[in-house]
Motif scaffolding. Structure first.
Motif: not given
Length: 340
Positions: A295-320
């Motif tokens: 479920d945790a993996c799916v939540t993260i994937i869902d967030r990636l797929m539904n971003q209006e703009t792609p997340l930078s790796p730095e922002v992704f790491y800081a917020t996930t």
């Protein structure tokens, strides 16, 4: 590897290389083939910032695991795959065989395919290029973690799981308890071994040294280690397994050596096994929170797929953020009180 470096290697202008990579009609097929081959060979992948500017999602993600024979990874993969299919996501699977070169190749292929993110169980020694690749995408370490990879981690509290197993056996009167687990080089192997040792004094650890074996996370090692443990001058009365991969080979070795479980040896397995219901003796095991992790993996994937703009790796790491889930001891028939 950049377009300019690739162009220098090929003796072409960087404009020609760029057009070849983008399938420009003005570039001959032969040149395109040569450029693509060199890009694969030298590890060129499109710059993540340029991809962000295109503001598109591939609706694909990568899942990279050691193998597809491990019950834990089979369960996680199936759970994520079913969700992906229901949501029209594309899951691209990579297998590393626990080899750094295969891990590097798998990550490179996925990033070349422009996946939106990668969930992977790292090897014991990720290559320098793997470490660099991870900084250019949205990656999450699954179950295992490596300090050289600065990404969020979804893991299990392995120390606590093994501690629960040891405490259960001690409550049954066992003191000479053996351990068979994965090598220290893997974070999971190190954490589980520490979880075992922390329950004993230094003197007790020294007394148990001849019945503690760690090695590769392969089924064959379990049987070999079991034979060594049970050939000790003083046999253990109980045994804790530090990997689900070892259960089958250890049970087969026990049968071969006419060792009855739990009459001759109490046994605690790590993780439930799909074939456990076929056994005459129901195993006592450490139940892993597979659904929570999926479920945790799916939540993260869902967030990636539904971003209006792609997340930078730095922002992704800081917020996930990393997540640690708790295992649970399930008592079966493979453990019993020690009779003097």
């Amino acid at each position: 590897m950049t377009i300019k470096k690739l162009a220098a290697i090929l003796g072409l202008s960087h404009t020609t290389v760029s057009r070849a990579l983008n399938d420009h009609p003005a570039i001959s097929q032969a040149t395109k083939d040569n450029v693509l081959q060199a890009a694969r060979e030298y590890g060129y992948i499109p710059n993540s910032a340029a991809r962000a500017l295109r503001n598109v999602s591939s609706m694909a993600f990568g899942l990279v695991i050691p193998d597809i024979q491990n019950d834990f990874f089979i369960t996680i993969t199936n759970a994520i795959a079913h969700v992906a299919a229901a949501r029209s996501w594309q899951m691209m699977l990579g297998i590393t065989g626990d080899k750094p070169e295969m891990e590097q190749a798998a990550l490179l292929r996925l990033m070349t395919a422009r996946v939106d993110g990668i969930i992977f169980a790292p090897t014991a020694s990720p290559s320098a290029q793997t470490q660099e690749l991870v900084t250019r995408t949205n990656a999450v370490q699954l179950l295992r973690h490596h300090d050289s990879l600065q990404t969020p981690v979804i893991a299990i509290d392995d120390r606590d799981g093994i501690t629960q197993a040891v405490k259960h056996l001690r409550e049954l009167g066992h003191t000479r308890i053996g351990y068979i687990g994965s090598a220290r080089q893997l974070s999971t192997g190190s954490e589980r071994l520490q979880g075992f040792l922390q329950n004993f004094s230094v003197a007790e650890q020294q007394a148990l040294a001849d019945i503690i074996y760690v090695g590769p996370p392969q089924a064959e090692f379990g049987g070999e280690a079991f034979r060594r443990v049970m050939s000790a001058s003083v046999r253990p009365t109980a045994l804790v397994l530090g990997s689900p991969r070892y259960a089958m080979s250890i049970l087969l070795a026990a049968k071969e050596m006419n060792i009855a479980i739990p009459d001759d040896l109490s046994l605690v397995a790590y993780g439930d096994v799909s074939w456990g219901s076929l056994l005459e003796v129901k195993l006592t095991f450490i139940s892993l929170p597979e659904k929570q992790i999926a479920d945790a993996c799916v939540t993260i994937i869902d967030r990636l797929m539904n971003q209006e703009t792609p997340l930078s790796p730095e922002v992704f790491y800081a917020t996930t953020g990393s997540q640690l889930f708790m295992p649970k001891l399930v008592v079966g028939d493979s453990t019993k009180a020690l009779t003097q």
